[in-house]
Design an enzyme around this catalytic site. Structure first.
Site, PDB file in Angstrom:
ATOM      1  N   TYR A 167     -12.470 -64.993 -56.119  1.00 56.33           N
ATOM      2  CA  TYR A 167     -12.802 -64.695 -57.479  1.00 56.33           C
ATOM      3  C   TYR A 167     -13.676 -63.120 -58.014  1.00 56.33           C
ATOM      4  O   TYR A 167     -12.925 -62.323 -57.044  1.00 56.33           O
ATOM      5  CB  TYR A 167     -14.124 -64.830 -57.772  1.00 56.33           C
ATOM      6  CG  TYR A 167     -15.427 -64.394 -57.782  1.00 56.33           C
ATOM      7  CD1 TYR A 167     -15.948 -65.221 -55.915  1.00 56.33           C
ATOM      8  CD2 TYR A 167     -16.312 -63.907 -58.443  1.00 56.33           C
ATOM      9  CE1 TYR A 167     -16.910 -64.016 -55.437  1.00 56.33           C
ATOM     10  CE2 TYR A 167     -17.191 -63.464 -57.613  1.00 56.33           C
ATOM     11  CZ  TYR A 167     -17.610 -63.183 -56.689  1.00 56.33           C
ATOM     12  OH  TYR A 167     -18.910 -62.271 -56.012  1.00 56.33           O
ATOM     13  N   LYS A 192     -13.663 -61.413 -51.916  1.00 60.69           N
ATOM     14  CA  LYS A 192     -14.469 -61.712 -52.517  1.00 60.69           C
ATOM     15  C   LYS A 192     -14.097 -63.049 -52.928  1.00 60.69           C
ATOM     16  O   LYS A 192     -13.735 -63.774 -53.333  1.00 60.69           O
ATOM     17  CB  LYS A 192     -14.495 -60.723 -53.999  1.00 60.69           C
ATOM     18  CG  LYS A 192     -15.466 -61.230 -55.233  1.00 60.69           C
ATOM     19  CD  LYS A 192     -15.119 -59.775 -56.607  1.00 60.69           C
ATOM     20  CE  LYS A 192     -16.284 -60.108 -57.199  1.00 60.69           C
ATOM     21  NZ  LYS A 192     -17.968 -60.109 -56.836  1.00 60.69           N
ATOM     22  N   GLU A 249     -25.039 -53.679 -48.052  1.00 61.03           N
ATOM     23  CA  GLU A 249     -24.523 -53.512 -49.969  1.00 61.03           C
ATOM     24  C   GLU A 249     -26.195 -53.856 -49.891  1.00 61.03           C
ATOM     25  O   GLU A 249     -26.543 -54.309 -49.644  1.00 61.03           O
ATOM     26  CB  GLU A 249     -23.361 -53.861 -50.075  1.00 61.03           C
ATOM     27  CG  GLU A 249     -23.427 -55.236 -49.161  1.00 61.03           C
ATOM     28  CD  GLU A 249     -21.787 -55.714 -50.168  1.00 61.03           C
ATOM     29  OE1 GLU A 249     -21.093 -55.766 -51.109  1.00 61.03           O
ATOM     30  OE2 GLU A 249     -21.745 -56.975 -49.664  1.00 61.03           O
ATOM     31  N   LEU A 306     -18.508 -55.774 -49.794  1.00 64.31           N
ATOM     32  CA  LEU A 306     -17.094 -55.592 -51.224  1.00 64.31           C
ATOM     33  C   LEU A 306     -16.975 -53.565 -51.800  1.00 64.31           C
ATOM     34  O   LEU A 306     -17.302 -53.030 -51.906  1.00 64.31           O
ATOM     35  CB  LEU A 306     -17.825 -56.226 -52.188  1.00 64.31           C
ATOM     36  CG  LEU A 306     -16.882 -56.535 -53.311  1.00 64.31           C
ATOM     37  CD1 LEU A 306     -16.065 -57.914 -52.230  1.00 64.31           C
ATOM     38  CD2 LEU A 306     -17.379 -57.219 -54.400  1.00 64.31           C
TER      39      LEU A 306
HETATM   40  N1  PMP Z   1     -21.056 -56.452 -53.383  1.00 63.67           N
HETATM   41  C1  PMP Z   1     -21.073 -57.378 -53.907  1.00 63.67           C
HETATM   42  C2  PMP Z   1     -21.592 -58.139 -52.630  1.00 63.67           C
HETATM   43  C3  PMP Z   1     -20.804 -58.463 -55.139  1.00 63.67           C
HETATM   44  O1  PMP Z   1     -21.046 -59.648 -55.337  1.00 63.67           O
HETATM   45  C4  PMP Z   1     -20.391 -57.223 -56.335  1.00 63.67           C
HETATM   46  C5  PMP Z   1     -20.708 -57.990 -57.507  1.00 63.67           C
HETATM   47  N2  PMP Z   1     -21.433 -58.544 -57.945  1.00 63.67           N
HETATM   48  C6  PMP Z   1     -20.878 -55.993 -55.722  1.00 63.67           C
HETATM   49  C7  PMP Z   1     -21.015 -55.934 -54.068  1.00 63.67           C
HETATM   50  C8  PMP Z   1     -20.533 -54.978 -57.003  1.00 63.67           C
HETATM   51  O2  PMP Z   1     -18.988 -55.107 -57.231  1.00 63.67           O
HETATM   52  P1  PMP Z   1     -18.276 -54.650 -58.673  1.00 63.67           P
HETATM   53  O3  PMP Z   1     -19.262 -53.286 -58.976  1.00 63.67           O
HETATM   54  O4  PMP Z   1     -17.234 -54.914 -58.338  1.00 63.67           O
HETATM   55  O5  PMP Z   1     -19.427 -55.943 -59.551  1.00 63.67           O
END
Ligand code: PMP
Length: 284
Positions: free
Chosen positions: A30, A144, A176, A200
């Site tokens: 996603y 993702k 993270e 991610l």
């Molecule tokens: N890490 C994780 C585990 C996430 O689910 C997300 C998004 N919600 C992010 C980092 C941040 O990614 P983005 O800036 O692309 O939303």
């Protein structure tokens, strides 16, 4: 209005078969894409990350980028808010339950829009609380995937503690958050854990790195230890829906002075300026 497998319809009308492999196995990927002033933010970055996720799970991309762009633009038109949050999901489709891939199957493609819920003024002024937990997810956190049970359980720990996020530690290093990337400010330098299979690759993370580099904000992309996390003057979390947020308590203790710090204020300002520029281009 949502998009499902070739049709736009109200979400109440949208149904998928119970044998969808997204439902049975979490066999899908996603994206969440913020939309400002009816323009998808960093669409190219999101579509590139979608392609990387699809490649990782060996699922052929059902659409070319130009087709995705048309679908997304149409869905934005069909929904009311100027600022939206798009959720896009591709699963391996509907097949008799069997772990191995079905031989022929059509992927399920679903896109929905919700009004964008940005961080509140209180969260930006006062910061949010976070807790830490061991990162017990798999070793492909760069994908993702819709299979988010570990993230769900980790985030619930934060909710149980009345906090906004759980920051994850693996082998003594910060990876993270359960649904965000994390940064630490230490002795005036912004520390960013490097992209790897353990996190991610956030689109907002990229924006923060770009803004730091373009504005001479001291920055180091390197592993961040647990003691640096606990001793940092500031901690930030980033995501597409919340942009950049200051974390002002960690495991119940004040982060730095317990208030959003000067480096956060600077980055928050740079982020808002960046968005304002995009809005001006959208309107002009
Ligand atoms: N890490 C994780 C585990 C996430 O689910 C997300 C998004 N919600 C992010 C980092 C941040 O990614 P983005 O800036 O692309 O939303």
């Amino acid at each position: 209005m949502i998009y499902l497998n070739g049709e736009f319809m109200p979400i109440e009308k949208a149904v998928i078969p119970v044998l969808d492999r997204g439902f049975i196995f979490g066999d899908g990927v996603y994206e969440v894409i913020p939309v400002y002033a009816r323009r998808p933010f960093r669409l190219g970055g999101h579509l590139a990350r979608l392609q990387a996720s699809l490649d990782s799970i060996r699922l052929k991309n059902p659409h070319h980028d130009s087709q995705w762009q048309k679908l997304i633009e149409r869905l934005i038109e069909l929904n009311e808010s100027d600022d939206q949050s798009l959720y896009l999901q591709v699963t391996r489709g509907v097949a008799k339950r069997d772990h191995a891939f079905p031989e022929t199957v059509t992927p399920t493609v679903f896109i929905m829009s919700n009004p964008l819920m940005p961080a509140t003024a209180d969260q930006i002024e006062n910061g949010v609380g976070a807790i830490t937990a061991p990162d017990n997810r798999w070793l492909r956190c760069d994908v993702k995937s819709t299979a988010l049970l570990p993230n769900v359980l980790l985030r619930q720990l934060a909710a149980d503690a009345g906090c906004a996020e759980t920051l994850l530690l693996r082998d003594g290093m910060l990876t993270e958050g359960s649904a965000s990337n994390a940064f630490v400010v230490s002795e005036g330098v912004v520390l960013a854990p490097p992209k790897s299979n353990l996190m991610l690759p956030g689109i907002t993370y990229d924006v923060v790195l770009e803004l730091a580099q373009a504005n001479d904000v001291p920055l180091e992309v390197r592993n961040v230890s647990e003691s640096e996390l606990r001793g940092g003057e500031e901690i930030w979390i980033t995501s597409s829906s919340k942009e950049v947020l200051p974390v002002t308590t960690l495991d119940g203790k004040a982060v730095g002075k317990g208030r959003p710090g000067p480096a956060f204020r600077r980055m928050h300002g740079l982020f808002q300026d960046h968005k304002a520029q995009l809005r001006r281009t959208a309107n002009g």
